[in-house]
Structure formats: structure tokens, C-alpha cells
Design a protein around this motif. Sequence first.
Motif, PDB file in Angstrom:
ATOM      1  N   UNK A 370      36.415  -7.296  88.367  1.00  0.00           N
ATOM      2  CA  UNK A 370      35.189  -7.818  87.764  1.00  0.00           C
ATOM      3  C   UNK A 370      34.076  -7.937  88.802  1.00  0.00           C
ATOM      4  N   UNK A 371      34.468  -8.315  90.030  1.00  0.00           N
ATOM      5  CA  UNK A 371      33.455  -8.399  91.081  1.00  0.00           C
ATOM      6  C   UNK A 371      32.844  -7.030  91.353  1.00  0.00           C
ATOM      7  N   UNK A 372      33.686  -6.012  91.480  1.00  0.00           N
ATOM      8  CA  UNK A 372      33.182  -4.672  91.773  1.00  0.00           C
ATOM      9  C   UNK A 372      32.287  -4.165  90.640  1.00  0.00           C
ATOM     10  N   UNK A 382      21.090  -3.376  86.502  1.00  0.00           N
ATOM     11  CA  UNK A 382      21.438  -4.071  85.255  1.00  0.00           C
ATOM     12  C   UNK A 382      21.879  -5.485  85.626  1.00  0.00           C
ATOM     13  N   UNK A 383      20.885  -6.366  85.868  1.00  0.00           N
ATOM     14  CA  UNK A 383      21.173  -7.701  86.391  1.00  0.00           C
ATOM     15  C   UNK A 383      21.849  -8.595  85.355  1.00  0.00           C
ATOM     16  N   UNK A 389      29.399 -10.459  84.531  1.00  0.00           N
ATOM     17  CA  UNK A 389      30.689 -10.201  85.178  1.00  0.00           C
ATOM     18  C   UNK A 389      30.978 -11.246  86.255  1.00  0.00           C
ATOM     19  N   UNK A 390      29.945 -11.662  86.983  1.00  0.00           N
ATOM     20  CA  UNK A 390      30.122 -12.733  87.969  1.00  0.00           C
ATOM     21  C   UNK A 390      30.591 -14.018  87.297  1.00  0.00           C
ATOM     22  N   UNK A 403      32.071 -13.587  94.387  1.00  0.00           N
ATOM     23  CA  UNK A 403      31.105 -13.461  93.282  1.00  0.00           C
ATOM     24  C   UNK A 403      30.015 -14.530  93.296  1.00  0.00           C
ATOM     25  N   UNK A 404      30.262 -15.689  93.923  1.00  0.00           N
ATOM     26  CA  UNK A 404      29.198 -16.687  94.043  1.00  0.00           C
ATOM     27  C   UNK A 404      28.035 -16.120  94.858  1.00  0.00           C
TER      28      UNK A 404
END
Length: 452
Positions: A370-372, A382-383, A389-390, A403-404
Amino acid sequence: MKKIILLFLFIQSYCFGQQTNNYSVADKSIFKVVAFDFSNQSISQGSGFFVNSNGVGVTNMHVLDNVDSAYIETSDGKKYEIINILDFSSKYDIIKFKTKTSNSNPVVISQKKPVRGDDVFALGYPCGMEITGGSTLSKGIISAQRQIDSVDYMQTSAQITHGSSGGGLFDTKGELIGITQGTFASDIEDIHANLYKVIPAKYISLLTKNRNLTFQDLKKLNININLAKFESLKNQGDLINAELYITEMLKNDVLNARLWNKYASILGLYKLNQKELAFNCYENAIKLDPNNVTYYANYSLCCSEYSMTDKAFEILNNVNKPTSESHFYYALGYCLTSSNKYNEAIESYQKSIDLFDVKKDSYEVYPKLFYELAYCYKKIGNYKLSLQKCDIVIMLFPEYYTPYLLRAQVNYVLDDVKSSCDDINYVIENAIQNVDQYWREIAIELKSDICN
């Protein structure tokens, strides 16, 4: 080369046969244990004792750890093969097994709790490969009662040495009160200080199962137990000891592809700066198990970490396709990310998530997927999906700090400085373990750029 079971000085002992009948009765229950590797070379020697009249014996588990065959030798010089393992406990370092005899003299296990100051004697076969003949007897007292990691131990002044592991400690009636194991001393100069270590006989009663395992079965179980210890050291960030632990395992099982893969994982991905050795380890794993896609994927990931993208793709091209292995598509996505092919990487990561099987795939990879994805969505602008996902990985794995920092960077791009700084400060305050220090340092750098 022989495995040294205990490292003590042999100070003083009494040859059996010069003592009272209580010693002679106990001595009939004691035997020598000799263990061998797959090439029939002797690798360890210890002591043990019978617990019933049908040839069932007990010794320390470390005496029979990672061996391929073993026999016992009784006080009358007869040798009997160990047929199978009935039960064991790694925690208490004891193991119960069946020997190829149905006519044995069992110990009598004392029902009385030993107390400090009680007279005792130890029987075993120290230096049993060099000293032939009967057992060795040494006298002493119970010096103290100890507890380490919720396990009770007795400390005795009855002197023992290597080869005595798994032997018996007896009271003056000749009844068993413990299993001789080792020493509390941490320095060689302290081994004479009445610090000999004994496992209470009460723990034998915990060996109630009838597993009927071969030594090969036991090896497989031991690998799982030992790998759990290795993973614990790795997760704590203690990579030096993790490396020492896994290399010791490989000494006993050099043909195990799984161990080579684990060894490579800390040499490569965890940055012990031994890239070439890591590559060799992965190649060993693949040679031993060429159909295991995970080893190709891990090798590829390691190459990508060192910016060797062409080599990473080359390794993945050696995998028979199509494949349904989630880890393959994670590694492929990582290679594509390293090549700035973010849209293709997103497709590969999503396929990895779709194929992920919690029963067989490494769960530590799941948050990385999910991080990748979040990282690739950020790179293509695509923010919204990047933040989404983060949020997912942070909700599922709140102690995974990467991810933080990514979410902080995305929010900063979106002019949400407060949310960005909240994430950065969270990492600085919570990423305090050794394994997390890298991300804390990155967070401190980001704070100076974003929050000040």
C-alpha cells in the motif's frame, strides 16, 4: 568437529563404585548420549537417564538439537539406537525419546521439593568421547534457587563439565531432583564458583505428548523455532546478533535454502553493507530450490535497493511465467518504480494485492504494498489516491512510520502544513526503537524544511 555441550573446567569428581548403594542404584539409570550428523560424524555428546522400564529416556534438548542420528550407551557398555522423539520443550531444554531397548532401569523422581543446603550428587558422562568406562559422580549441595524468564532453576556446587548435559542430579536417597544443564557463570574465571545450573525434575512431567518424530522432523521444527528468534532480533534492529544467529544455524544445515534466503535478507535489504555476500546467499537459495519464486523476488528487490535495476529485471525474467505469486508482482512493481515507470508499477502492485494470501505470504510485505502504491500515485500527481492508500496502511499498521512521512509530503504539496507537521511530529515522538531510528532522522530533516 564435535559440538561442545558445556564449557566447564573439570575440577574434582569421584569415580563411581566408591560410594554407597544409593549411588549405584541411580547409576543404573544413567547413560551416555552420542549424536551424529548426516555424514555419520559425531557432533555432540551428552548424558541422559531412563524414565520408564521400556527404554524411554530424557536428556537436554540441546544435546539432540540439529542431529541426524544418535545412540545411548548404558552403564554396562551396551549401545541402543534412539528410535524417535516422543516430546520436547525448547523453553525448559528437555527432550524425551524412545530407545531400541525394552528393558531399562528408570530413575525414581523425588516428590519432595529440594531446598537450599540439601546434600546432592550428580551423575553423568563428562568428556564421554575421551574418557571410557562408567559414569562420573560429584557431590555438593543446593546452593540457591533461581528463576530466569519464568523458568525455575537450581544452582548446585556438585561439579559437572561438558558431556554432563542431560545427566541427573540426585538427593541422598538416590532420587532424581534435576537435570544437569550448564552454568550461571558468564566468564571462564567464574566457573568454579558453585554456579552449576540444573533444571528441576518437575518439568519432565510436562512432556506428555507422543509425537513419534524422526530427527529430520525435529530439525524442521527447530528451524521454525530458531527462525522466530532470528526474526525477533532482526525486528529489534539487532542485526549483528541476527547475523551471528543465522550463520550458526547454517553451520548445522548448510543445504537449507530457506536459511540462505533469510541470511541474505539482512545482508542486503537491511544494509549491513555486504552486497556481494547477499547476492551469493540468494544464488545459493535459488540453486537449492530453483522453483521457489520468493527467492527470485527477494534477490531482485535486493538488487533494486542497490540501484541495479537491469540485474533485478534479469533475475525476475528467470521465473517461469505466468505465476500466481503475490511476492513476484511486488518485486516487479518495485523494479518498475525504480525505473520511474509508475503507471506500470501501480498495475503490478495492485495485482500483488489481489493475489496476496495471508496463509502463505509474508504479512510484513502487505503494508509495503500500500505504501508503494501511495508513493507511485504521488509521483504521477494523483494526490487523492496517494492519501487514501496512506490512510489505509496507517490504519492497519500504525507503527509502520514510512507512510506518515509520505502523507506529510503530500499534504505539504496540498498546502495543508498543519496535517503535514502533525505526521512528522508523530514519527519523531514514536519512532524511538533502533530499527525505526532511520525514519526518525528523516522526520527531523523534514521538520526543518516544512514546519519551521
